[in-house]
Design a protein around this motif. Structure first.
Motif: not given
Length: 356
Positions: A168-171, A176-177, A216
Motif C-alpha cells: 500500500q503506497n502513500y504520498r 492517501w493512499p 497520519f
C-alpha cells in the motif's frame, strides 16, 4: 522554524548518495549462495555506512555502500557481495527474524537466515508494488507490517496479504493512499521523500521528510507545527520509553511530550537514539566548528530547562566527516556509521574497523 540555509556538505552527499543510477547484480537463478561463498574479512565496510542494528542472536548488521556486513564478534561477512552491487542504506530485523535491506536504486531485499541456501533472499522493487527503488528507511509497526521510506513517498508491506496486494503506497502531498506515480508531480513542499517513520503509543504514525514532517492517524494527515512553524528536513524520529517523541534534523533536536515541544540544540542532528539506561545519543554537526561527532544527553539531565550534551571527544577521522546511524550493542558499546566505515565507542576510546 525551517532554516533557509542547509549544510553544503550534506547536500553534496545527499545528491550523490540518493540520485545516481545503480548497477545491480541479479539474484542467481538455479544456483545457491552459501555463507562459505561470501566474503569473510577482518575489517568492516570502508564506504558510507548509514545504519546499524544488533539482531536477537547478538550479530551486528551494518548497511553500507559496499554491502550488508554481519559482525559476529570476531569477523565481518559481506552477506550481499554475491547478490547485488547496490548501495545499501537501511537494515531492519522483523519480529519473525527476517532481515530487510534497503538500497538506493535496487529496491529492498528480504533475507531469511532460516531458509536453505539459494532461498534466503527475496527481492522487491517497483515491479512488485514498491513505490520507489530508493529506500533510505525501513520500519516495522505494531501489527507486523513493514514500512519503507523512499524518495517518493512511503510503502507499507503487509506479509499477511496475497501476492499482488501486499503493498500500500502513500504520498506526503495528501494523496492517501497513493497507488501510482502518474505524472510524477512533486508535492507542494517539493519534498516527498521519507527519511523516518514511527508509530507512537497512541497508534499514530509520524513521518519525517525533507519537506514538512507529518502525523497520519490512518485517515488523514496533518503537518506538525510548533508556534506556527513547521519541522523540515527531519532525518530521524524516535519515541523514547516515556512516550516522548524526538525529532532530529535541520531544525536541530526537539522533544515532544504530548503537549509541549522542547528544543535541545540548533545544531544539525542526523540521528537520535535512546540507550538502555535512558540516555539520549545524537550524531550531529556543530554550528560553530562545522565538525561532526556523537554526543550524549545524560538521562538525569533530560528534565533540566536546557540540558547540555556531552560531546565524545576523540581524534578519530570521522569527526571531519558526517556521522550517521547509532546503535547500542549488548555489551554497552555505541556503534555509529560515517562516510568511511563503522566505528565503536566503548566508553573510553573509539575504534574503527577498516582494513590496513
Amino acid at each position: 522554524m525551517a532554516k533557509s540555509l542547509y549544510l553544503f556538505a550534506l547536500l553534496v552527499v545527499a545528491s550523490c548518495a540518493l540520485c545516481e543510477g545503480q548497477n545491480v547484480t541479479n539474484l542467481p537463478k538455479g544456483g545457491s549462495i552459501s555463507d562459505t561463498m561470501r566474503t569473510v574479512t577482518s575489517h568492516g565496510p570502508e564506504r558510507i555506512t548509514r545504519n546499524i542494528i544488533q539482531d536477537r542472536n547478538g550479530n551486528i548488521w551494518i548497511a553500507a555502500f559496499d554491502g550488508i556486513f554481519r559482525y559476529d564478534g570476531n569477523s565481518f561477512t559481506n552477506i550481499t557481495n554475491q547478490v547485488s552491487s547496490a548501495r545499501f542504506f537501511s537494515v531492519l530485523e522483523d519480529r519473525q527474524g527476517n532481515l530487510w535491506f534497503g538500497t538506493i536504486g535496487s529496491g529492498v531485499y528480504q533475507y531469511d537466515p532460516k531458509k536453505a541456501d539459494g532461498q534466503k533472499f527475496r527481492h522487491f522493487t517497483t515491479a512488485e508494488g514498491l513505490i520507489d527503488n530508493r529506500v533510505p528507511h525501513i520500519y516495522e509497526d505494531k501489527s507486523g507490517r513493514i514500512w519503507f521510506g523512499t524518495l517518493t513517498g512511503a510503502s507499507r508491506f503487509d506479509p499477511g496479504q496475497v501476492v499482488g496486494k501486499q503493498f500500500q503506497n502513500y504520498r506526503m502531498n495528501g494523496a492517501w493512499p497513493f497507488t501510482g506515480l502518474e505524472n510524477g508531480d512533486l508535492p507542494p513542499d517539493d519534498h516527498d521523500d521519507v527519511n523516518s517513520i514511527i508509530e507512537d503509543k497512541n497508534g499514530k504514525f509520524w513521518f519525517g521528510t525533507r519537506g514538512d514532517a507529518r502525523i497520519f492517524d490512518g485517515k488523514a494527515f496533518t503537518v506538525i507545527r510548533h508556534e506556527g512553524q513547521t519541522f523540515t528536513n527531519v532525518r530521524t524520529i524516535m519515541e523514547d520509553r516515556r512516550g516522548n517523541v524526538w525529532l532530529a534534523g535541520g531544525d536541530g533536536l526537539w522533544r515532544y511530550d504530548g503537549s509541549t515541544f522542547t528544543n535541545f540544540t540548533d545544531d544539525f542532528v542526523g540521528f537520535v537514539y535512546e540507550d538502555r539506561a535512558g540516555n539520549i545519543w545524537t550524531s550531529s554537526q556543530s554550528t560553530f566548528s562545522g565538525k561532526w561527532g556523537i554526543s550524549r544527553y545524560d538521562v538525569k539531565s533530560l528534565s533540566d530547562k536546557k540540558p547540555v550534551a556531552t560531546k565524545i571527544d576523540s581524534d578519530y577521522k570521522a569527526n571531519e566527516q558526517m556521522t550517521f546511524g547509532l546503535m547500542e550493542a549488548n555489551d554497552g558499546s555505541i556503534w555509529f556509521g560515517s562516510l568511511g566505515g563503522v566505528y565503536r565507542y566503548d566508553g573510553k576510546t573509539i575504534k574503527d574497523f577498516k582494513g590496513k
